[in-house]
Design a protein around this motif. Structure first.
Motif, PDB file in Angstrom:
ATOM      1  N   LEU C   7       0.834  -1.065  -0.006  1.00 15.28           N
ATOM      2  CA  LEU C   7      -0.236  -0.005   0.102  1.00 15.28           C
ATOM      3  C   LEU C   7       0.858   1.189  -0.006  1.00 15.28           C
ATOM      4  N   ARG C   8       0.618   2.155  -1.111  1.00 15.72           N
ATOM      5  CA  ARG C   8       1.324   3.405  -0.932  1.00 15.72           C
ATOM      6  C   ARG C   8       0.210   4.595  -1.064  1.00 15.72           C
ATOM      7  N   VAL C   9       0.404   5.521  -0.454  1.00 14.46           N
ATOM      8  CA  VAL C   9      -0.392   6.821  -0.470  1.00 14.46           C
ATOM      9  C   VAL C   9       0.503   8.011  -0.388  1.00 14.46           C
ATOM     10  N   MET C  45      -7.272   5.446   6.820  1.00 10.20           N
ATOM     11  CA  MET C  45      -8.101   6.196   5.647  1.00 10.20           C
ATOM     12  C   MET C  45      -8.139   5.532   4.504  1.00 10.20           C
ATOM     13  N   ALA C  46      -7.158   4.790   3.899  1.00 11.58           N
ATOM     14  CA  ALA C  46      -6.804   4.430   2.550  1.00 11.58           C
ATOM     15  C   ALA C  46      -8.039   3.199   2.594  1.00 11.58           C
ATOM     16  N   PRO C  52      -6.867   8.691  -1.716  1.00 11.68           N
ATOM     17  CA  PRO C  52      -6.805   7.752  -2.592  1.00 11.68           C
ATOM     18  C   PRO C  52      -5.401   6.938  -2.558  1.00 11.68           C
ATOM     19  N   VAL C  53      -5.451   5.920  -3.095  1.00 11.84           N
ATOM     20  CA  VAL C  53      -4.301   4.964  -2.997  1.00 11.84           C
ATOM     21  C   VAL C  53      -3.421   5.110  -4.254  1.00 11.84           C
ATOM     22  N   THR C  54      -2.219   5.055  -4.066  1.00  9.24           N
ATOM     23  CA  THR C  54      -1.259   5.381  -5.219  1.00  9.24           C
ATOM     24  C   THR C  54      -0.904   3.975  -5.840  1.00  9.24           C
ATOM     25  N   ALA C  55      -0.827   2.991  -5.044  1.00  8.84           N
ATOM     26  CA  ALA C  55      -0.308   1.730  -5.346  1.00  8.84           C
ATOM     27  C   ALA C  55      -0.720   0.695  -4.266  1.00  8.84           C
ATOM     28  N   GLY C  56      -0.776  -0.494  -4.769  1.00  4.95           N
ATOM     29  CA  GLY C  56      -0.927  -1.625  -3.747  1.00  4.95           C
ATOM     30  C   GLY C  56      -2.367  -2.164  -3.821  1.00  4.95           C
ATOM     31  N   GLU C  57      -2.741  -3.118  -2.905  1.00  4.11           N
ATOM     32  CA  GLU C  57      -3.996  -3.523  -2.953  1.00  4.11           C
ATOM     33  C   GLU C  57      -4.712  -3.841  -1.835  1.00  4.11           C
ATOM     34  N   ILE C  58      -6.049  -3.687  -1.475  1.00 10.56           N
ATOM     35  CA  ILE C  58      -6.642  -3.698  -0.269  1.00 10.56           C
ATOM     36  C   ILE C  58      -7.694  -5.018  -0.435  1.00 10.56           C
ATOM     37  N   GLY C  67     -10.535   1.537  -4.998  1.00  4.53           N
ATOM     38  CA  GLY C  67     -11.129   2.414  -5.757  1.00  4.53           C
ATOM     39  C   GLY C  67     -12.646   2.577  -5.224  1.00  4.53           C
ATOM     40  N   MET C  68     -13.215   1.917  -4.349  1.00  7.79           N
ATOM     41  CA  MET C  68     -14.501   2.060  -4.122  1.00  7.79           C
ATOM     42  C   MET C  68     -14.791   3.232  -3.176  1.00  7.79           C
TER      43      MET C  68
END
Lengths: 292, 605, 236
Positions: C7-9, C45-46, C52-58, C67-68
């Motif tokens: 995860l990147r923010v 918050m991510a 918004p998240v710049t990279a990664g997966e949740i 992206g929701m």
């Protein structure tokens, strides 16, 4: 003299309640987005002219004309939010929305001239032209109708905001967007709702006031600005203050109109300048605490 | 070589001015058509008004929807004086401009606290008052207006021709532009632009924000007055039709379409908007559609305006760089040991501050020895930030006393604390985001500039020399905190850690006697942390007193001479790092209850 | 239950998270500790879609929620008790709770009334303050309300950001007791805490954030005895 004062008071209350009605619209969008529609006056004008078409040209009952005006301006609120608010709220520039909403109002004015012509058009009152005797003076029934409907709507809106789930959700968005979002409230949709309500209030104001003024393309700007003055006077985040502000400005105007018609036009602005000189966030607005 | 009055630093500036003079001089001669000259005249004075509005809106970030009113003041003053009193243009014009400036000053009075829609209302109300006055009151002639306003006379007594009048207006417009360019490049313009980014950050480096906002209003109003005067004498007739709300709107639109906060935006914006009626003359029925459409489309798709958007293309970006010539070393410029200013002792007694019912500070006593590093720790919400806010003048204490050295402090605003030599950094970084890194530090030198407004406005040699000297100092300061190579980048483009360093450099530019750092290590990487400790120690070595709030225990324990612990708005402990760590009260309050191994097992099981 | 990978923010040019992997198991308390600015709050918050998240997966129960919109994520059953409580101060305690159940209203009124009673029993003080404005509660009461509001949607996963902030030690203990109770009921919690000792007491698994990265991770017991953690976060 007493007679004149009494008449001025009733007229003032009726015009003032229109200001209060429009200003509630400023309040709703300001608390939810920090922006407001500087073209509220033009939405009022569209409400009046569209209502005129329904009532006079199509011959619909006044109540249906009111409904039509409110629906049309409410739908226009959706469009306004899409083209003039949503795209510019992302910008860093803090005053973009002032000009984008003014731009929409300019376009609306031109459209109104194209559709209804530039002349003042008489809007016949559904209650006839006669006067009713109330106290010492004769009063137009339309004026009383305006006061009743406008103030009733202001209270209805407040009850909606405080009592219904949707209203509570809207107030939650206004108070704290992030917190509202994590409750599962669809924030962008609430913002649209705020602009729909705001625009519909202006449209309602238009069809209410048209019978005692005239309906025409240029009727909106000044009431829109005066309603803004009422909102500023009361404090943009204080619905009660706004209501009182609207009524005070309406009455003040009519009272000074007795003395001098030049004063009548200028008094609102002199008054608001003085009020802001004393308290820069409105006489009844709350002082902001700087967060560092 | 440079012009005596203008900051024309190189041959390219000379060429530009000469070209402008040539074009403006020849245009009416080459295209000698009365209508064309009239349009040129209008463009020239409307440009002046738009430029003035840009200084207010684009530079300082305030708003005016009442500029038509200021324009009206200039126009009516000169019209009435010249028709009723028969005074010559050369007397009535300055009078009109001065009166417009005065009105601007009055208009600015509520501008300190009135913001956003409230400030908009102040200006709208003024505009409408002017509109009502011009429409309804007899001395303005109402819709009948004032006619037979004479054109200006030449020294010989003969009246100016349209071409000569254009040359006069164009000359003044050029002058206005060059003076605005002077301002833009000088510390005044820099201060204006700093206000737009952050009022509070401007205050803590010693800028009296109020005074500068009023100044911006006055300059803007003077420019509006000039435009109004030229307008009155151009047409010879003025009435209430001109000075309406929509004129104020179109001026604002011109600023935003051209590109607010740029030097050439007002030129582009005013030319485009004022040519619409001329170019689309045959489509007069659709003027308002075109006008509204252009505003809407530009605002949505080109939020920075035409010039602002062009500048984003690097091609058009003017690169003005100088290589830092001072090697980074441990010595802070201007802070050589023994030089002024000496760190001052701070003494606080029984400081209280409440918000609503919450007592953020509940009788805090604190004494800091001069030239030491004093650490301040405590749980979130214990009142640390409130203390710094009171000490820096952001909040006013409810009660209690503060002494800096021998001087009792009773701050009215943060800028007065900066004058006493107290400044700070912020937990949530507050830089002047749009300004360059170098300019951020330059704003910090605010209190040390000796040249006043006029010297900067006219760019005298002294002002230019002073600017250059501070530039060198600023670069040295940047080198000291280790970001010398970023001097010409925009502040907001720096990574977080470097932004913190920049804030410290800006604070050092104030030459503080007491420097407060509010969580300087928050978000700073371990690699940057050692640099931060070096900087903090070097500042102490230079003799400055430091108050450091920090959660980062490593840092605070290593650098502090003394540490105080706050909890619930009260000081609960004070002493050396070792003493604090061992204090049971501190462990309970700050670190939660002591970790009982039994409980951990129970929870984990 | 929830897994986060890489995860990147970033806020503008400032990176708050630089590649974080974490895993919250069902029925456990997962704690995140670290100093201010380490990226703890950004991580929560991510997850709830507020930044918004710049990279990664949740992934929530294996399904990507990247992206929701925040309200969609809330509808999936993630509740977020925000840092600093963030109550609707101008509305009553009851209305705050009602808004907490927004995803269930208006179609599930009976269930919401049940949950409301459940939470009133858990936090008896809220019952007494039911019709007062949230802004008039004391700090501790406000935190209780914030937690109760988060529980009103009967969430699968609760994100809790610094519930101890600005509270007296006794109240912190009370909150710790409530969290322990929630865990016993089987709730899944991700807890961000500045008070490391509290977090270490409660958590099954702890991540130590530093500068947007995970510096250490382990069980609460392991980390409580880790010398580095002791020195940096436990003041000893």
């Amino acid at each position: 003299m007493l007679l004149k004062l009494w008449q001025a008071l009733i007229s003032g209350l009726s015009v003032g309640s229109i200001y209060a009605l429009i200003a509630q619209g400023y309040y709703i969008t300001y608390i939810t987005t920090g922006a407001l529609n500087f073209g509220q006056g033009e939405f009022l004008m569209i409400g009046a002219l569209f209502g005129l078409t329904c009532y006079v040209v199509l011959g619909l009952p006044y109540a249906l004309a009111i409904l039509g005006a409110v629906l049309v301006t409410g739908l226009m609120g959706i469009v306004l939010e899409r083209i003039a608010i949503r795209p510019v709220m992302r910008h860093a520039l803090s005053l973009s929305w002032v000009l984008s909403t003014v731009a929409v109002s300019i376009i609306l004015k031109n459209a109104a001239v194209d559709l209804w012509g530039p002349e003042q058009i008489k809007f016949p009152s559904p209650f006839g032209e006669g006067v009713v005797q109330i106290g010492p003076a004769g009063i137009f029934p339309q004026e009383l109708f305006i006061i009743a409907v406008a103030l009733g709507t202001v209270f209805a809106i407040q009850i909606f905001l405080r009592r219904s789930l949707l209203g509570k959700a809207l107030m939650a968005v206004a108070f704290n967007r992030n917190a509202a979002a994590v409750m599962g409230i669809n924030v962008p949709r609430m913002v649209v709702l705020a602009f729909v309500l705001s625009s519909a209030l202006a449209g309602l104001g238009g069809i209410l006031i048209a019978p005692i003024t005239f309906a025409w393309a240029y009727m909106g700007t000044v009431p829109g600005i005066k309603a803004f003055a009422a909102a500023i006077f009361g404090g943009l985040e204080n619905p009660i203050g706004i209501l009182i502000g609207g009524l005070i400005i309406g009455v003040l105007e009519q009272l000074f109109g007795i003395i001098n018609s030049n004063l009548k036009e200028g008094i609102t602005f002199l008054f608001i300048l003085l009020a802001l000189a004393i308290r820069p966030t409105g006489l009844m607005g709350r002082q902001e605490i700087v967060k560092v | 070589m440079r012009l005596p009055v203008f900051a024309c630093s190189g041959p390219s500036d000379w060429v530009r001015v000469a070209a402008a003079v040539l074009v403006l001089g020849l245009l009416p001669v080459l295209l000698d058509d009365p209508f064309f000259i009239l349009v040129l005249q209008s463009l020239a004075y409307l440009f002046i008004v738009t430029l003035g509005l840009d200084i207010l809106v684009g530079w300082t970030g305030q708003i005016s929807l009442g500029h038509a009113g200021l324009y009206a003041v200039g126009a009516y003053t000169t019209a009435i004086m010249s028709t009723r009193l028969g005074l010559p243009f050369w007397v009535t014009a300055p009078a009109g401009i001065a009166l417009a400036g005065l009105c601007g000053a009055a208009l600015a009075l509520p501008s300190l606290r009135a913001k956003g829609p409230y400030l908009a209302m102040v200006t709208i109300a003024f505009g409408f008052m002017a509109e009502v006055t011009s429409n309804r009151w007899s001395f303005t002639g109402g819709p009948m207006g004032i006619s037979s306003i004479p054109p200006p006379t030449l020294p010989g007594g003969s009246e100016m021709t349209a071409t000569q009048y254009f040359w006069l207006i164009a000359g003044v417009a050029l002058l206005c532009h060059l003076l605005a360019a002077n301002l833009f490049r000088s510390r005044i313009g820099r201060t204006f632009r700093a206000l737009q980014s952050s009022d509070i950050a401007a205050e803590i480096v010693g800028i009296n924000v109020y005074r500068y906002k009023v100044l911006a209003f006055v300059i803007s109003s003077v420019y509006a007055g000039i435009g109004g005067v030229f307008f009155a004498h151009q047409s010879g007739f003025i009435n209430s039709d001109t000075f309406v709300f929509s004129f104020s709107v179109s001026l604002l639109a011109a600023v935003l379409i051209g590109g607010s906060g740029t030097l050439y935006g007002p030129l582009v914006g005013s030319v485009i908007l004022n040519l619409i009626p001329t170019v689309f003359a045959s489509l007069y029925k659709y003027h308002l559609y075109i006008f509204g459409g252009i505003i809407l489309v530009t605002i949505v798709f080109l939020p920075k305006g035409i010039v602002g958007s062009l500048r984003q293309i690097t091609w058009f970006r003017r690169v003005h760089r100088e290589t830092p010539d001072i090697a980074s070393d441990a010595c802070i410029p201007d802070f050589a040991p023994g030089s002024l200013p000496h760190g001052a002792a701070l003494a606080i007694r029984q400081l209280c501050k409440s918000f609503g019912g919450i007592r953020a500070l509940n009788g805090v006593d604190l004494a800091i020895a001069p030239g030491t590093i004093h650490g301040l720790i405590g749980p979130n919400g214990s009142g640390k930030s409130t203390l710094v806010n009171v000490l820096s003048g952001v909040y006013r204490a409810d009660s209690g006393a503060m002494m800096l050295g021998d001087c009792a402090l009773s701050p009215k605003r943060p800028s007065s604390m900066a004058r006493h030599g107290v400044t700070r950094t912020f937990q949530n970084i507050r830089l002047f985001n749009e300004l360059s890194v170098l300019d951020n530090v330059m704003v910090g030198f605010h209190l040390q500039f000796t040249c006043g407004f006029w010297r900067h406005f006219l760019q005298t040699r002294a002002a230019i020399a002073e600017e250059a000297a501070f530039r060198r100092k600023a670069i040295a300061l940047l080198a000291f905190v280790g970001i010398g190579e970023r001097a010409h980048d925009r502040a907001q483009d720096l990574p977080h850690g470097q932004q913190r360093m920049l804030e410290i450099a800006r604070a050092l530019a104030v030459r503080p006697r007491l420097l407060m750092l509010d969580e300087p290590a928050a978000g700073v990487s371990p690699a940057e942390l050692s640099n931060l400790m070096r900087i903090i120690r070097a500042i102490r070595a230079a003799g400055v007193t430091l108050l450091v709030i920090e959660h980062h225990m490593d840092l605070i324990m290593q650098v502090s001479d003394t540490i105080s612990v706050l909890d619930f708005g009260q000081k609960i402990a004070e002493g050396t790092a070792a003493a604090i760590c061992a204090d049971p009260k501190v462990i309970e309050a700050y670190l939660g209850a002591p970790v009982a191994p039994g409980e951990v097992v129970a929870a984990g099981a | 239950m929830l897994s986060v990978q890489g995860l990147r923010v970033a806020y503008g040019h400032a990176e708050a998270l630089r590649g974080v992997d974490l895993e919250a198991k069902g029925g456990e308390i997962t704690a995140i500790i670290g100093s201010n600015g380490a990226g703890k709050t950004s991580a929560l918050m991510a997850i709830s879609g507020l930044v918004p998240v710049t990279a990664g997966e949740i992934r929530l129960e294996g399904r990507s929620i990247l992206g929701m919109k925040p309200y969609e994520i809330a509808q999936l059953g993630i509740a977020h008790v925000l840092e600093g409580r963030q109550l609707f101060a101008d509305q009553t305690v009851e209305d705050n709770l009602l808004l907490g159940a927004y995803t269930r209203l208006p179609h599930d009124r009976a269930r919401v009334a049940e949950i409301m009673e459940r939470e009133m029993n858990r936090f008896p003080i809220l019952q007494r303050r039911r019709h007062q404005f949230a802004g008039n509660l004391s700090g501790g009461e406000q935190q209780m309300l914030a937690i109760a509001r988060g529980l009103m949607s009967d969430p699968k996963l609760i994100l809790m950001d610094e519930p101890s902030m600005g509270l007296a030690p006794l109240v912190v203990q009370e909150i710790a007791r409530i969290l322990r109770g929630l865990r016993q009921e089987g709730s899944t919690i991700i807890l961000v805490e500045q008070m490391a000792s509290v977090a270490l007491q409660l958590a099954d698994r702890v991540y130590v954030f530093e500068n947007g990265r995970i510096k250490l991770s382990g069980t609460g017991i392991q980390l409580a005895s880790d010398p580095e953690v002791k020195r940096a976060y436990l003041g000893g």
